[in-house]
Design a protein around this motif. Structure first.
Motif, short mmCIF file in Angstrom:
data_model
loop_
_atom_site.label_atom_id
_atom_site.label_comp_id
_atom_site.label_asym_id
_atom_site.label_seq_id
_atom_site.Cartn_x
_atom_site.Cartn_y
_atom_site.Cartn_z
N TYR A 1 -51.75 -11.74 24.36
CA TYR A 1 -52.40 -11.30 25.60
C TYR A 1 -52.05 -9.86 25.94
CZ TYR A 1 -53.15 -16.24 25.46
OH TYR A 1 -53.51 -17.48 25.01
N SER A 2 -50.78 -9.52 25.84
CA SER A 2 -50.39 -8.14 26.17
C SER A 2 -50.39 -7.24 24.94
CB SER A 2 -48.99 -8.13 26.79
OG SER A 2 -48.01 -8.42 25.81
N ASN A 3 -50.25 -7.85 23.76
CA ASN A 3 -50.06 -7.07 22.53
C ASN A 3 -48.88 -6.11 22.65
OD1 ASN A 3 -52.13 -8.10 20.79
ND2 ASN A 3 -53.58 -7.24 22.27
N PHE A 4 -47.96 -6.44 23.53
CA PHE A 4 -46.72 -5.68 23.69
C PHE A 4 -45.61 -6.53 23.07
CE2 PHE A 4 -43.09 -4.06 26.27
CZ PHE A 4 -43.23 -2.71 25.97
N LEU A 5 -45.08 -6.06 21.97
CA LEU A 5 -44.16 -6.86 21.16
C LEU A 5 -42.72 -6.48 21.49
CD1 LEU A 5 -46.02 -6.37 17.74
CD2 LEU A 5 -46.57 -7.98 19.58
N VAL A 6 -41.95 -7.44 21.93
CA VAL A 6 -40.56 -7.16 22.31
C VAL A 6 -39.64 -7.98 21.42
CG1 VAL A 6 -38.89 -7.10 24.22
CG2 VAL A 6 -41.34 -6.85 24.69
N GLY A 7 -38.56 -7.36 20.97
CA GLY A 7 -37.58 -8.06 20.14
C GLY A 7 -36.19 -7.90 20.72
N ALA A 8 -35.42 -8.96 20.64
CA ALA A 8 -34.03 -8.91 21.10
C ALA A 8 -33.15 -9.49 20.02
CB ALA A 8 -33.87 -9.70 22.40
N ALA A 9 -31.93 -8.98 19.91
CA ALA A 9 -30.97 -9.54 18.96
C ALA A 9 -29.61 -9.62 19.64
CB ALA A 9 -30.88 -8.67 17.71
N LEU A 10 -28.88 -10.66 19.29
CA LEU A 10 -27.54 -10.87 19.82
C LEU A 10 -26.56 -10.89 18.67
CD1 LEU A 10 -28.40 -13.96 22.07
CD2 LEU A 10 -28.44 -11.56 22.73
N VAL A 11 -25.40 -10.30 18.87
CA VAL A 11 -24.30 -10.44 17.91
C VAL A 11 -23.26 -11.32 18.59
CG1 VAL A 11 -22.56 -9.29 16.51
CG2 VAL A 11 -24.71 -8.10 17.05
N LEU A 12 -22.88 -12.42 17.94
CA LEU A 12 -21.89 -13.33 18.51
C LEU A 12 -20.50 -12.98 18.00
CD1 LEU A 12 -23.88 -16.70 18.35
CD2 LEU A 12 -23.96 -14.85 20.04
N GLU A 13 -19.48 -13.59 18.61
CA GLU A 13 -18.09 -13.21 18.30
C GLU A 13 -17.71 -13.44 16.84
OE1 GLU A 13 -15.29 -15.58 20.51
OE2 GLU A 13 -16.65 -17.27 20.54
N ASP A 14 -18.37 -14.41 16.19
CA ASP A 14 -18.05 -14.67 14.79
C ASP A 14 -18.97 -13.89 13.85
OD1 ASP A 14 -20.44 -15.93 15.16
OD2 ASP A 14 -19.80 -17.90 14.45
N GLY A 15 -19.74 -12.95 14.42
CA GLY A 15 -20.61 -12.11 13.59
C GLY A 15 -22.01 -12.68 13.42
N THR A 16 -22.21 -13.92 13.90
CA THR A 16 -23.55 -14.51 13.81
C THR A 16 -24.55 -13.63 14.54
OG1 THR A 16 -22.58 -16.72 13.91
CG2 THR A 16 -24.95 -16.58 14.31
N LEU A 17 -25.70 -13.41 13.90
CA LEU A 17 -26.79 -12.66 14.54
C LEU A 17 -27.84 -13.66 14.99
CD1 LEU A 17 -27.07 -9.76 11.96
CD2 LEU A 17 -26.50 -9.48 14.36
#
Ligand code: THU
Length: 161
Positions: A42-58
């Motif tokens: 609908y918006s064609n506005f693409l948003v991405g988020a990433a998290l780094v956790l304490e054990d290095g998990t992404l």
């Protein structure tokens, strides 16, 4: 005589990806890949988020839209809620956010909306440790904030209940 309450916010401006740490680079790359997978017809506005956790998990998330518009969800909250559902007790070491228009390849400044800032603040409070935030900035730059509190000063949290 009224007194003043001044709030100081510090943002590092990094001129290019070369100035990021390896962990920040990895997180921003994942956020950019996540944006490419956004469901945003609908918006064609693409948003991405990433998290780094304490054990290095992404962990990644992208915005998920819906024909009933308010039923959709932002990338940041998609990532944070999925992370908390899968890893309820792991601390978050970094949140990275980026965005682009579907019709363009370059990434745009990513400014998390108010609701996403509130949700980030919840997890920062929960873990009792600051969560640094890395935002895509203009013209290939990046903004680094030391804490979600710098994105949402004067915030409402569990201490106000
Ligand atoms: N969006 C996000 O994913 N994160 C934000 O912080 C701001 C906005 C999404 C919601 C919607 O799918 C699209 O961007 C346009 O508002």
């Amino acid at each position: 005589m009224a007194s003043e309450l001044n709030i100081h916010i510090c943002i590092d401006v990094l001129d290019s990806a070369e100035e990021l740490t390896q962990q920040e680079r990895d997180a921003m790359s994942l956020a950019q890949a996540a944006a490419n997978d956004a469901y945003a017809p609908y918006s064609n506005f693409l948003v991405g988020a990433a998290l780094v956790l304490e054990d290095g998990t992404l962990f990644k998330g992208s915005n998920q839209e819906n024909a009933a518009y308010p039923s959709g969800l932002c990338a940041e909250r998609t990532a944070l809620f999925a992370m908390s559902a899968h890893h309820p007790n792991k601390k978050i070491m970094l949140i990275a956010v980026t965005a682009r228009r579907r019709s363009e390849q370059h990434f745009l400044p990513a400014m998390p909306c108010g609701a996403c800032r509130q949700v980030m603040a919840e997890y920062e409070h929960k873990q009792g440790e600051s969560i640094p935030v890395l935002l895509q900035g203009p013209e290939g730059k990046f903004y680094r904030l030391r804490s979600v509190s710098d994105l949402l000063p004067f915030q409402f949290n569990r201490e106000h209940l």
